[in-house]
Each structure stands twice: as structure tokens, then as C-alpha cells.
Design an enzyme around this catalytic site. Structure first.
Site, PDB file in Angstrom:
ATOM      1  N   ASP A  51     -12.519   8.927  28.324  1.00 18.19           N
ATOM      2  CA  ASP A  51     -11.101   9.166  28.054  1.00 18.19           C
ATOM      3  C   ASP A  51     -10.520   8.084  27.152  1.00 18.19           C
ATOM      4  O   ASP A  51      -9.673   8.363  26.295  1.00 18.19           O
ATOM      5  CB  ASP A  51     -10.316   9.231  29.370  1.00 18.19           C
ATOM      6  CG  ASP A  51     -10.636  10.484  30.176  1.00 18.19           C
ATOM      7  OD1 ASP A  51     -11.043  11.494  29.565  1.00 18.19           O
ATOM      8  OD2 ASP A  51     -10.498  10.449  31.411  1.00 18.19           O
ATOM      9  N   SER A  96     -10.586  23.238  26.849  1.00 19.14           N
ATOM     10  CA  SER A  96     -10.494  22.213  27.883  1.00 19.14           C
ATOM     11  C   SER A  96      -9.025  21.910  28.158  1.00 19.14           C
ATOM     12  O   SER A  96      -8.133  22.468  27.519  1.00 19.14           O
ATOM     13  CB  SER A  96     -11.228  20.953  27.438  1.00 19.14           C
ATOM     14  OG  SER A  96     -10.655  20.453  26.247  1.00 19.14           O
ATOM     15  N   LYS A 130      -9.572  20.279  41.074  1.00 18.10           N
ATOM     16  CA  LYS A 130     -10.386  20.372  39.859  1.00 18.10           C
ATOM     17  C   LYS A 130     -11.854  20.185  40.245  1.00 18.10           C
ATOM     18  O   LYS A 130     -12.308  19.070  40.476  1.00 18.10           O
ATOM     19  CB  LYS A 130      -9.958  19.317  38.837  1.00 18.10           C
ATOM     20  CG  LYS A 130     -10.653  19.446  37.491  1.00 18.10           C
ATOM     21  CD  LYS A 130     -10.082  18.442  36.494  1.00 18.10           C
ATOM     22  CE  LYS A 130     -10.755  18.596  35.132  1.00 18.10           C
ATOM     23  NZ  LYS A 130     -12.198  18.294  35.156  1.00 18.10           N
TER      24      LYS A 130
END
Length: 714
Positions: A51, A96, A130
Site C-alpha cells: 500500500d 479492485s 473482507k
């Protein structure tokens, strides 16, 4: 000696030229990690590091929007599908999600939705765990399962229909009362934690590779070419979304109502999913699920928030690679403290030297951790991927008390050192500059953090992958000698380096290949004939077959055409290798290599590193002793209509194969590219041409039919 990379400068101080270089570096690194995660089910960095790389690239592209390209990882999803499965085009892209890492970012997401839709009140939001698994799209026609595909790059996935039919959670016939004529239903393939542990135990007892985590085991199990292996694995599936729908099975459909319909249709829907009416409700769900995370039977790495009303979703639409109407709220990593007892170096299949921390066993998030990745030399020294201080610049030493985290339930890593517990005799770790497996010297390219073994042709850790590459289609392309045979022959100790392939027949009296199951006298005779047929090889194929880092098919052809003959190539490479010093390489041979158009410093350095390793040279000499002839390079013509032009072939060609078209274009002096850009001169479009044709038209690039192309080059 390769210098360590300098710390990356602050984005605010970057010039456009430096930003372009930094963006290119970040794109290459992110693409490598995407390939490892999506194609090989083997993530190489934590979610947090990944990230951070993406956010830096996004920040650069935000400051310099003219640097944004359609192929940038910020504009794409996942990675291209692997070659082992048929490709499937998704009717609706599988994009995504954007990420949130703090409560404020979730609040900002909801406020953006309100502003976009001009709403006074917060819209209803569906919150769901998730799942950390493999995304899957299922196409049903008149209620019958027709096709299943992985996400791939978001636009094209892999056809895994046969394997998916073995998963009990996925109905082959939809059971709901109202069923669309055609629909793509989506969700996540995963594996329960207890099933993952049991599978790894069986793998270990059988002497097979164990998986790093449940996500890897689920993805690896689904993407098996042998359906029986997939059927033997305890795969599960949660349905949570859809792509194409010929019509909805209800009036005024919402996200939450559609989840109910998925249950009626026969799917398992996560029972934790909740409908929230405020941001506080959504964040409360996030905290509750976070507290229950360790007790859940499956891995999750956050919570996904989706706007409930589908008409709102449609109005909100998408931005490049993600929807405006959904966001993933990631969990903070789980941590624990333990002692680092030893640092070992593992050598990967591509020669990368990866340090691994051997830890006193400690439980992190309900899982016992004994090993943690240390990534690379810089990570140990206290430097991040961009060269900036990591852990406040504190290095990692054997004997240290360290904080270990499982970031996103992927690979455990060390995130900090408890300095006041550091032993007095703890010394800085010195990263080895030799391969611990084969003893060849290791090299680190400028701008990279990884040291790599240069013993490409002889290192046992790399042998199987290098040998597979050696016999691949663009290299020696030996009929009947593929990956399966290479693995078998290597496991039996019969083929350790390329030259061994050409001595198989001479050694067969002792080896007796015909006694192997699946072989016979005829198949063995055919194999030896195929091997003999490749004792004469083109120079560019030989260069490509050596597996030199950064030397793909295109660069191999550039080298072959520049030097012309094998003798000239070898003489130049040996001269360049002899000129290598710790200060650099100023030899005339190296300068000539570096100045070849299209080669450049990175490729030149990799080629010289290869020839500077005596064992590589010895293995190459042994190979050449087995060959009859290495054919000189065919020089590209410069007097044709396409000389110096860049050409892209797309779609299904009928008058020649893609390889034939490429070879003909290159003989005529053209450069064949794999993607369309402003520098492209011609796009030759066959039937069913897709995105490349569209992009060519958008950029105003000349588009030719096959007949027009043939007329141009005739």
C-alpha cells in the site's frame, strides 16, 4: 561493486524528469509484486508495504498527471492471467477497491458519496467482512453454470470452470424462483483456518511444499491443472457480488436484497454482513468484527463498505481501477514480541537471496509464528523500499527482541526492535555477497534492494526454473521436453545444467529412460531425435536460453544482431567481464555493450555479471561442446517501408501466426511492441481485436488489416 540505493526524495521536491524515473521504478516494483500475488499465489511483501508503494506512485501521478499511463498499476487491477489457463473476458470488469486505513477516511468516503449524489442524509451502507481469498466470477445462463473465471487483470481472467465444479459451495444450477437469463455472480474462494493447517500437515508429511497462509492455499488449490487435486482440497466460497445481469430478479434491487437472492439461489452468503444506516454503525461493525477476527474460522483483512441502493451505485460509477460506491477498511496488523534467534538466507527460484528471521515461537493473532520475512538487506539495516528510514533507522540483529506482526494475514514480518533489550554482544548483520547454495558471487543492481545469485546456469536453487526456461518455446524449444520432464529428470539427478540435456542419449544405457512410466522405446527415440535437432541453434535463441536477468527475447535479438556471430559475442562478453572492477567498468567492450540501442546500463550490467561468474562460463562452454553450430544473426534490413517503425499485432491473424508476423516484421527492420502508445506507427488488426485496437484509434495510430500490412511490406 553496486552501490546501495539513495533514500527517495520528497515528492514535493521532484522535478518532472526525476518524477518520471521514480514513477517507472515504482511501477516495475508494484508489477513484480502483482505478478507474485495474482499469478503465483506467493505474495512477496506485506499489505502495508504494498500500500505504501501504491500511495507514493499515486501521489507522484497526482502531482504530474501527464505521467499517468493506461498501463500504470494505479489504472489497472491485479495481473495478467498466467499462460497455463485459457483466457476469459469479463463482461463487466472485476475491479479492485480503494482502501481506507483510518476512521476519518471512511467518513470522507461517505461524505464524497453524499456530495456526488447531492444527498442530505447518509445513504444506507452494507458492511461485510473482507475475505482474504481468491476472487471468482461465475457465469450462469438460464440457471446453469457455464463458466468460471479468476479475476486476472480485472478484464481478462483464467478459465477454471472444471475446477470450480468440484467446490460444494458453488451450485451448478441456480435454485431461486426468479432467475435471469444470463448473469455473472461473484465472490471469494477461501479455505478455513483448520482446513489450511490440516492440508499443510499432509503436505509436510508427504514432502510437498507447504503454503504460507490460507489465501495462498486456496488460490493454489483452485489454479491446479489437475482437477483431481482441486477436488481433494477443502475449498469454500462466499458469494457477495455480481457483474453482468440480463435483468434483476426483483423490483428496486439493493445490495442487501441481492445478497438475500444469492442465498435463495443456493450460495453461501457471509452471515456477518450487516446493513448500516450511519457512519457510526459502519465503524461499530468494523470494531466488532476486528475483535472477533481471531475467533473467526476464516481469514479476513478488513471490512468492505458498499452503498446499498443499486441506482446510487450506477450513478456513482467508477474511477479507473475501483468503484466510487465501495471502499475497503483495512485492519491494523496484529503484533507480538519475541526474540530473533538467527537470520538465515534462502535462495529463491530466480536467484533472489531472501533473509528469514528464525524466531522463538510466539502466537500472533491466534497463529504460532516461528519465522518472519526480513525482505532484503535494506530492511535489516533499517531502510524502507524507497530508501527512507524504517523503524526510525534501527537495524535488526541476531539476539534482538523484536515486534512481529501479521499484516493482512499474509507473511509475518518484523516491524520494530526493542532496543533496551538488545544484548551487549549483538553485532550488525553482514549480508552475504555469495550464494549460500552454490557459492557464486551475488550482485545487487543499483536501484534494487535484492541481492541475486549470478550462478544462473549452475545454482541448484535455481536449476529447475532455469532449465524450464532453457527448453521453452523462445529458447531451445525441444519437442517432448517440457516442464514436467525437466522436473522429473532434475529430481533424478540426470539433468543439472543445460549440457546434461545433450548427453542424455550417451548416458541412457545406465539411465534407462524407456523404463520410466509413460515412456517407451519410441517416445525415448523421439526425444533423443528432438534433442539432436536442436544441436544447431540460432544465436539469439542461445542468448535468450541462458536466462540472463533482463535479457528477454527482444534484448537477445538486439545482442545477436549487434555482434553477429557467437565468437564475436563471446569475445566481447569475456572482455567486458574482465574489465569489471569495484569502481565500475570502463572497458571498451563494456562501453560498446552499454551503447547498443535498446540495451542500456541495467541490461549491460546484468550480462556482464553473468559472464563474470566463472561457473556460468564453464557451464556455457560445456553446452557449446555439445552443439554442432550456432547460426549467425540475420541482420535486419534498413531499406524497407517499415524499417525503424514500431508495429503492434492484435487480434486473431489468419494469414500467418503471431510469431511468423513478428519475425517477418523484425527481418524488415521494424520493432514489434506488445502494447500501443503514441510511439506506435502501425497496428495490424486481425479478427476480434480488442483494447489495443481501441487505444490505437484513440491515439490516431494507423490501423492496417492483414492484407494492407502484406501490401506495405511486399
Amino acid at each position: 561493486m553496486t552501490k546501495a540505493p539513495k533514500p527517495a526524495p520528497d515528492i514535493a521536491t521532484l522535478t518532472k524528469a526525476k518524477a518520471k524515473v521514480e514513477a517507472m521504478r515504482l511501477r516495475l516494483e508494484i508489477e513484480r509484486h502483482n505478478s507474485a500475488y495474482y499469478q503465483h499465489d506467493a505474495p512477496t511483501v506485506s499489505d502495508a508495504e504494498y500500500d505504501a508503494l501504491r500511495r507514493r506512485l499515486e501521489a507522484i501521478e497526482a502531482k504530474f498527471p501527464e505521467l499517468v499511463s493506461a498501463s500504470s498499476p494505479t489504472q489497472t487491477v491485479g495481473a495478467a492471467p498466467a499462460r497455463g489457463f485459457a483466457k476469459v473476458q469479463h463482461a463487466v470488469p472485476m475491479l479492485s477497491l480503494g482502501n481506507a486505513f483510518a476512521d476519518d477516511e471512511v467518513t470522507e468516503f461517505v461524505e464524497r458519496v453524499q456530495r456526488f449524489l447531492r444527498l442530505d442524509a447518509v445513504p444506507s451502507i452494507v458492511a461485510e467482512p473482507k475475505i482474504d481469498g481468491l476472487s471468482l466470477s461465475l457465469r450462469y445462463e438460464h440457471g446453469e453454470l457455464m463458466r468460471a473465471a479468476t479475476r486476472g487483470d480485472g478484464f481478462t481472467g483464467e478459465d477454471v470452470t472444471a475446477n470450480v465444479r468440484t467446490i460444494a459451495d458453488i451450485p451448478t444450477t441456480l435454485k431461486a424462483k426468479t432467475i435471469p437469463a444470463a448473469c455473472e455472480l461473484r465472490g471469494e474462494v477461501y479455505m478455513l483456518k483448520q482446513d489450511f493447517l490440516a492440508l499443510n500437515k499432509r503436505q509436510e508429511e508427504a514432502g510437498d511444499t507447504v503454503f504460507a497462509n490460507p489465501r495462498n492455499s486456496a488460490a493454489g488449490s483452485l489454479r491446479q491443472k489437475d482437477v483431481a487435486i482441486t477436488a481433494s482440497r477443502p475449498l469454500k466460497f462466499f458469494a457477495y457480488a455480481w457483474g453482468e445481469m440480463s435483468d434483476y430478479p426483483m423490483d428496486e434491487p439493493t445490495q442487501f436484497k441481492m445478497l438475500g437472492w444469492l442465498k435463495q439461489a443456493g450460495f453461501v452468503v457471509n452471515p456477518e454482513i450487516t446493513l448500516c444506516t450511519s457512519v457510526d454503525d459502519a465503524l461499530a461493525f468494523y470494531r466488532r468484527i476486528g475483535e472477533q477476527r481471531a475467533a473467526l474460522p476464516y481469514d479476513i483483512d478488513g471490512v468492505v463498505y458498499k452503498v446499498d441502493r443499486l441506482d446510487y451505485q450506477e450513478r456513482l460509477g467508477f474511477v479507473s481501477r475501483s468503484p466510487r460506491w465501495a471502499i475497503a477498511h483495512k485492519f491494523a496488523a496484529e503484533q507480538a514480541t519475541t526474540v530473533l534467534e538467527k537470520i538465515d538466507i534462502q535462495v529463491g527460484r530466480t536467484g533472489a537471496l531472501t533473509p528469514v528471521a528464525r524466531l522463538q515461537p510466539v502466537t500472533v493473532g491466534g497463529v504460532v509464528v516461528q519465522n518472519a520475512t526480513l525482505h532484503n538487506e535494506d530492511y535489516i539495516k533499517g531502510l524502507g523500499n524507497d530508501g527512507s528510514p524504517l523503524r526510525d533507522g534501527v537495524d535488526i540483529r541476531e539476539g534482538d527482541t523484536v515486534v512481529v506482526q501479521r499484516a493482512g494475514d499474509v507473511i509475518p514480518q518484523i516491524v520494530s526492535v526493542v532496543l533496551d533489550k538488545r544484548p551487549a554482544d549483538a553485532t550488525p548483520y553482514h549480508f552475504p555477497h555469495k550464494c549460500p547454495v552454490c557459492g557464486s558471487h551475488a550482485a545487487r543492481e543499483e536501484g534494487e534492494a535484492v541481492w541475486r545469485c549470478t550462478g544462473a546456469l549452475i545454482c541448484p536453487a535455481q536449476a529447475v526454473e532455469r532449465l524450464k526456461h532453457f527448453v521453452s518455446r523462445l529458447a531451445f524449444d525441444i519437442d517432448g521436453l517440457g516442464e514436467k520432464q525437466i522436473v522429473l529428470f532434475h529430481e533424478r539427478g540426470w539433468v543439472k545444467e543445460p549440457a546434461d540435456i545433450f548427453t542424455l542419449q550417451a548416458r541412457n544405457a545406465a539411465l534407462k529412460l524407456e523404463d520410466i512410466e509413460g515412456y517407451g522405446e519410441t517416445s525415448v527415440r523421439n526425444l533423443f531425435a528432438a534433442i539432436d535437432a536442436r544441436r544447431t541453434i540460432e544465436l539469439h535463441r542461445l542468448i535468450f536460453a541462458l536466462g540472463i536477468r533482463h535479457v528477454g527475447e527482444g534484448n537477445a535479438k538486439l545482442l545477436a544482431r549487434h555482434y553477429g556471430t557467437l565468437d564475436a559475442f563471446l569475445a566481447a562478453m569475456r572482455a567486458a567481464a574482465e574489465g569489471q572492477t569495484e569502481e565500475g567498468n570502463t572497458s571498451e567492450a563494456y562501453q560498446d555493450l552499454d551503447n547498443i540501442a535498446g540495451i542500456g546500463e541495467v541490461v549491460a550490467a546484468a550480462v556482464v555479471e553473468f559472464f563474470a561468474e566463472p561457473r556460468n562460463v564453464a557451464a556455457l562452454d560445456a553446452l557449446l561442446a555439445e552443439l554442432k553450430d550456432v547460426l549467425p544473426a540475420e541482420q535486419a534490413r534498413r531499406d524497407t517501408a517499415v524499417a525503424g517503425k514500431t508495429v503492434v499485432f492484435t487480434g486473431s491473424l489468419t494469414k500467418f501466426t503471431r510469431d511468423e508476423a513478428k519475425a517477418a516484421a523484425e527481418r524488415l527492420g521494424a520493432k514489434v511492441a506488445g502494447s500501443v502508445s503514441k510511439k506506435t506507427d502501425y497496428v495490424v488488426a486481425g479478427a476480434d481485436a480488442g483494447s489495443k485496437l481501441t487505444k490505437a484509434k484513440d491515439l490516431g495510430v494507423a490501423v492496417l488489416t492483414e492484407d494492407e500490412w502484406l501490401a506495405l511490406i511486399s
